[in-house]
Design an enzyme around this catalytic site. Structure first.
Site, PDB file in Angstrom:
ATOM      1  N   LYS A 130      44.160  33.216  41.623  1.00  0.00           N
ATOM      2  CA  LYS A 130      44.266  30.973  41.518  1.00  0.00           C
ATOM      3  C   LYS A 130      43.895  30.837  40.430  1.00  0.00           C
ATOM      4  O   LYS A 130      45.216  29.939  40.094  1.00  0.00           O
ATOM      5  CB  LYS A 130      42.520  30.766  41.980  1.00  0.00           C
ATOM      6  CG  LYS A 130      43.148  31.460  43.511  1.00  0.00           C
ATOM      7  CD  LYS A 130      41.158  31.008  44.509  1.00  0.00           C
ATOM      8  CE  LYS A 130      40.254  30.956  43.663  1.00  0.00           C
ATOM      9  NZ  LYS A 130      40.015  33.122  43.723  1.00  0.00           N
TER      10      LYS A 130
ATOM     11  N   ARG B 154      33.822  25.885  48.396  1.00  0.00           N
ATOM     12  CA  ARG B 154      33.796  27.064  49.198  1.00  0.00           C
ATOM     13  C   ARG B 154      33.026  27.341  49.818  1.00  0.00           C
ATOM     14  O   ARG B 154      33.023  27.962  50.671  1.00  0.00           O
ATOM     15  CB  ARG B 154      33.373  27.778  47.976  1.00  0.00           C
ATOM     16  CG  ARG B 154      34.332  28.867  46.677  1.00  0.00           C
ATOM     17  CD  ARG B 154      33.499  29.619  45.797  1.00  0.00           C
ATOM     18  NE  ARG B 154      33.362  30.083  45.074  1.00  0.00           N
ATOM     19  CZ  ARG B 154      34.207  30.184  44.095  1.00  0.00           C
ATOM     20  NH1 ARG B 154      34.859  29.109  43.182  1.00  0.00           N
ATOM     21  NH2 ARG B 154      34.150  31.272  43.196  1.00  0.00           N
TER      22      ARG B 154
ATOM     23  N   ARG C 256      40.102  42.477  34.152  1.00  0.00           N
ATOM     24  CA  ARG C 256      40.334  40.963  33.722  1.00  0.00           C
ATOM     25  C   ARG C 256      39.616  40.750  32.222  1.00  0.00           C
ATOM     26  O   ARG C 256      38.228  41.054  32.454  1.00  0.00           O
ATOM     27  CB  ARG C 256      39.772  39.844  34.924  1.00  0.00           C
ATOM     28  CG  ARG C 256      39.613  38.869  33.894  1.00  0.00           C
ATOM     29  CD  ARG C 256      39.939  37.450  35.405  1.00  0.00           C
ATOM     30  NE  ARG C 256      38.623  37.419  35.888  1.00  0.00           N
ATOM     31  CZ  ARG C 256      38.383  36.989  37.108  1.00  0.00           C
ATOM     32  NH1 ARG C 256      39.204  36.123  37.259  1.00  0.00           N
ATOM     33  NH2 ARG C 256      37.155  37.002  37.947  1.00  0.00           N
TER      34      ARG C 256
ATOM     35  N   ARG D 180      33.918  39.025  32.055  1.00  0.00           N
ATOM     36  CA  ARG D 180      32.828  37.697  32.374  1.00  0.00           C
ATOM     37  C   ARG D 180      31.914  38.889  33.005  1.00  0.00           C
ATOM     38  O   ARG D 180      31.647  40.363  33.598  1.00  0.00           O
ATOM     39  CB  ARG D 180      33.107  37.303  33.698  1.00  0.00           C
ATOM     40  CG  ARG D 180      33.700  35.998  33.012  1.00  0.00           C
ATOM     41  CD  ARG D 180      35.199  35.801  34.538  1.00  0.00           C
ATOM     42  NE  ARG D 180      33.868  35.415  35.210  1.00  0.00           N
ATOM     43  CZ  ARG D 180      34.231  34.580  36.161  1.00  0.00           C
ATOM     44  NH1 ARG D 180      36.211  34.533  36.512  1.00  0.00           N
ATOM     45  NH2 ARG D 180      34.567  34.532  37.685  1.00  0.00           N
TER      46      ARG D 180
ATOM     47  N   ARG E 263      30.000  39.281  45.767  1.00  0.00           N
ATOM     48  CA  ARG E 263      31.318  38.021  45.779  1.00  0.00           C
ATOM     49  C   ARG E 263      31.877  37.780  46.574  1.00  0.00           C
ATOM     50  O   ARG E 263      32.330  36.465  47.309  1.00  0.00           O
ATOM     51  CB  ARG E 263      31.883  37.691  44.094  1.00  0.00           C
ATOM     52  CG  ARG E 263      30.857  37.055  43.277  1.00  0.00           C
ATOM     53  CD  ARG E 263      31.157  37.683  41.613  1.00  0.00           C
ATOM     54  NE  ARG E 263      32.498  36.957  41.839  1.00  0.00           N
ATOM     55  CZ  ARG E 263      33.209  37.371  40.591  1.00  0.00           C
ATOM     56  NH1 ARG E 263      33.644  38.453  40.191  1.00  0.00           N
ATOM     57  NH2 ARG E 263      34.713  36.436  40.354  1.00  0.00           N
TER      58      ARG E 263
HETATM   59  P1  ADP Z   1      41.103  33.968  40.349  1.00  0.00           P
HETATM   60  O1  ADP Z   1      40.482  32.874  39.307  1.00  0.00           O
HETATM   61  O2  ADP Z   1      41.455  33.621  41.488  1.00  0.00           O
HETATM   62  O3  ADP Z   1      39.748  34.888  40.225  1.00  0.00           O
HETATM   63  P2  ADP Z   1      42.552  35.487  38.147  1.00  0.00           P
HETATM   64  O4  ADP Z   1      43.601  33.787  37.832  1.00  0.00           O
HETATM   65  O5  ADP Z   1      41.611  35.683  37.107  1.00  0.00           O
HETATM   66  O6  ADP Z   1      42.312  35.562  39.781  1.00  0.00           O
HETATM   67  O7  ADP Z   1      43.480  36.625  38.579  1.00  0.00           O
HETATM   68  C1  ADP Z   1      42.073  37.622  37.872  1.00  0.00           C
HETATM   69  C2  ADP Z   1      42.409  38.954  37.467  1.00  0.00           C
HETATM   70  O8  ADP Z   1      43.861  39.814  38.235  1.00  0.00           O
HETATM   71  C3  ADP Z   1      43.035  38.915  35.888  1.00  0.00           C
HETATM   72  O9  ADP Z   1      43.324  39.737  35.086  1.00  0.00           O
HETATM   73  C4  ADP Z   1      44.615  38.577  35.752  1.00  0.00           C
HETATM   74  O10 ADP Z   1      45.850  38.763  34.902  1.00  0.00           O
HETATM   75  C5  ADP Z   1      45.284  39.246  37.600  1.00  0.00           C
HETATM   76  N1  ADP Z   1      46.647  38.689  37.989  1.00  0.00           N
HETATM   77  C6  ADP Z   1      46.542  37.231  38.683  1.00  0.00           C
HETATM   78  N2  ADP Z   1      47.348  37.425  39.422  1.00  0.00           N
HETATM   79  C7  ADP Z   1      48.333  39.136  39.923  1.00  0.00           C
HETATM   80  C8  ADP Z   1      49.121  39.550  39.851  1.00  0.00           C
HETATM   81  N3  ADP Z   1      49.684  38.890  41.235  1.00  0.00           N
HETATM   82  N4  ADP Z   1      48.951  41.304  39.408  1.00  0.00           N
HETATM   83  C9  ADP Z   1      48.267  41.706  39.490  1.00  0.00           C
HETATM   84  N5  ADP Z   1      47.311  41.089  38.532  1.00  0.00           N
HETATM   85  C10 ADP Z   1      47.069  39.789  38.821  1.00  0.00           C
HETATM   86  P1  AMP Z   2      35.016  31.395  40.020  1.00  0.00           P
HETATM   87  O1  AMP Z   2      35.176  31.324  38.788  1.00  0.00           O
HETATM   88  O2  AMP Z   2      35.786  30.777  40.969  1.00  0.00           O
HETATM   89  O3  AMP Z   2      34.736  32.882  40.541  1.00  0.00           O
HETATM   90  O4  AMP Z   2      33.340  31.165  40.295  1.00  0.00           O
HETATM   91  C1  AMP Z   2      32.302  32.243  39.634  1.00  0.00           C
HETATM   92  C2  AMP Z   2      31.166  31.405  39.534  1.00  0.00           C
HETATM   93  O5  AMP Z   2      31.281  30.245  39.510  1.00  0.00           O
HETATM   94  C3  AMP Z   2      30.823  31.708  41.872  1.00  0.00           C
HETATM   95  O6  AMP Z   2      30.642  33.559  41.761  1.00  0.00           O
HETATM   96  C4  AMP Z   2      29.853  30.665  41.942  1.00  0.00           C
HETATM   97  O7  AMP Z   2      28.838  31.095  40.464  1.00  0.00           O
HETATM   98  C5  AMP Z   2      29.979  29.309  40.835  1.00  0.00           C
HETATM   99  N1  AMP Z   2      30.814  28.166  41.391  1.00  0.00           N
HETATM  100  C6  AMP Z   2      32.136  28.109  41.202  1.00  0.00           C
HETATM  101  N2  AMP Z   2      32.750  27.573  41.648  1.00  0.00           N
HETATM  102  C7  AMP Z   2      31.419  26.776  43.041  1.00  0.00           C
HETATM  103  C8  AMP Z   2      31.517  26.563  44.141  1.00  0.00           C
HETATM  104  N3  AMP Z   2      32.929  25.270  44.431  1.00  0.00           N
HETATM  105  N4  AMP Z   2      30.402  26.904  44.594  1.00  0.00           N
HETATM  106  C9  AMP Z   2      29.689  27.006  44.353  1.00  0.00           C
HETATM  107  N5  AMP Z   2      29.423  27.623  43.261  1.00  0.00           N
HETATM  108  C10 AMP Z   2      30.203  27.595  42.783  1.00  0.00           C
END
Ligand code: ADP
Ligand code: AMP
Length: 218
Positions: A13, A88, A123, A156, A167
């Site tokens: 995302k 969410r 990541r 993280r 999660r």
């Molecule tokens: P989200 O925001 O949904 O948690 P991220 O954008 O942070 O996901 O992506 C999670 C991990 O996967 C990061 O390390 C990113 O660089 C990697 N990533 C994102 N999209 C792809 C993809 N299409 N293929 C492989 N790795 C990806």
């Molecule tokens: P994310 O960066 O989207 O993976 O979110 C990391 C963490 O932030 C989640 O596991 C939750 O603990 C908190 N969080 C982010 N967005 C929300 C939401 N919309 N509602 C509740 N908790 C959230």
């Protein structure tokens, strides 16, 4: 253009949002990034947030709803936004709808759990900007350093097993009713347009699929 990106943690995302928001000239609003910023700034919200986030569970709805509505009322959100990580829960989705906030597109990034687990364990993030890297698929130019600022990247605390699995469980429990909520809104009001994209593909391929879907349905 008001877009909601849905998908499990690690589905891409944030990665897709950065490019899309730039292309569409709208702000990328990530509640996760906002909370991590609150932790860095040591605000009261940040202190609260840290406990929940490190355990891989969601923050209470009222806290998140207030934070997000305040952000959405800012001037730069007048012509649209791209939401990543909110809503969410049904309570959060209802709060948006009750506030008269309409979403044009709900885009669901579909990625199997096994791929997500691999992505999250490799990541690395630059906390201040929210820029994300992957040690294999999207490595920084210099190991351990952000490409733009040279500042250190971090792993993280919630990107380790078994928090990743927790999660994912939270996501799977919440997402089906959420998608149902938007499908039913769509049936009643013709909005939002809800569509799924295969997120288990190279970053550029996912981006092209998303752009194509928006163009086709726009
Ligand atoms: P989200 O925001 O949904 O948690 P991220 O954008 O942070 O996901 O992506 C999670 C991990 O996967 C990061 O390390 C990113 O660089 C990697 N990533 C994102 N999209 C792809 C993809 N299409 N293929 C492989 N790795 C990806
Ligand atoms: P994310 O960066 O989207 O993976 O979110 C990391 C963490 O932030 C989640 O596991 C939750 O603990 C908190 N969080 C982010 N967005 C929300 C939401 N919309 N509602 C509740 N908790 C959230």
């Amino acid at each position: 253009m008001r877009i909601l990106l849905l998908g499990p943690p690690g589905s891409g995302k944030g990665t897709q949002a950065k490019g899309l928001a730039e292309m569409l000239n709208i702000p990328h609003i990530s509640t996760g990034d906002m909370l991590r910023q609150a932790i860095i700034n040591q605000t009261a919200l940040g202190q609260d947030a840290k406990r929940y986030m490190n355990q891989g569970v969601l923050l209470p709805d009222p806290l998140i709803i207030e934070m997000t509505q305040r952000r959405l009322s800012k001037q730069d959100c007048q012509s649209g936004w791209l939401l990543d990580g909110f809503p969410r829960t049904i309570v959060q989705a209802e709060a948006l709808a009750d506030a008269g906030i309409v979403i044009d597109y709900v885009i669901i990034l579909e990625v199997p759990d096994v791929a997500v687990i691999h992505r999250l364990s490799q990541r690395r993030v630059h906390l201040a900007s929210g820029r994300v890297y992957h040690l294999t698929y999207c490595p920084p130019r210099e190991p351990g350093k952000d490409d733009e600022t040279g500042e250190p990247l971090i792993h993280r605390e919630d990107d380790y097993e078994p928090t990743i699995q927790k999660r994912l469980n939270v996501y799977h429990a919440q997402v089906t009713p959420l998608i149902e909520f938007y499908r039913s809104l769509s049936k009643q009001h013709g909005q939002p347009k809800t569509m799924s994209v295969n997120g288990d593909a190279p970053i550029e391929a996912v981006r092209d699929s998303v752009i194509q879907l928006i163009k086709q349905t726009g």
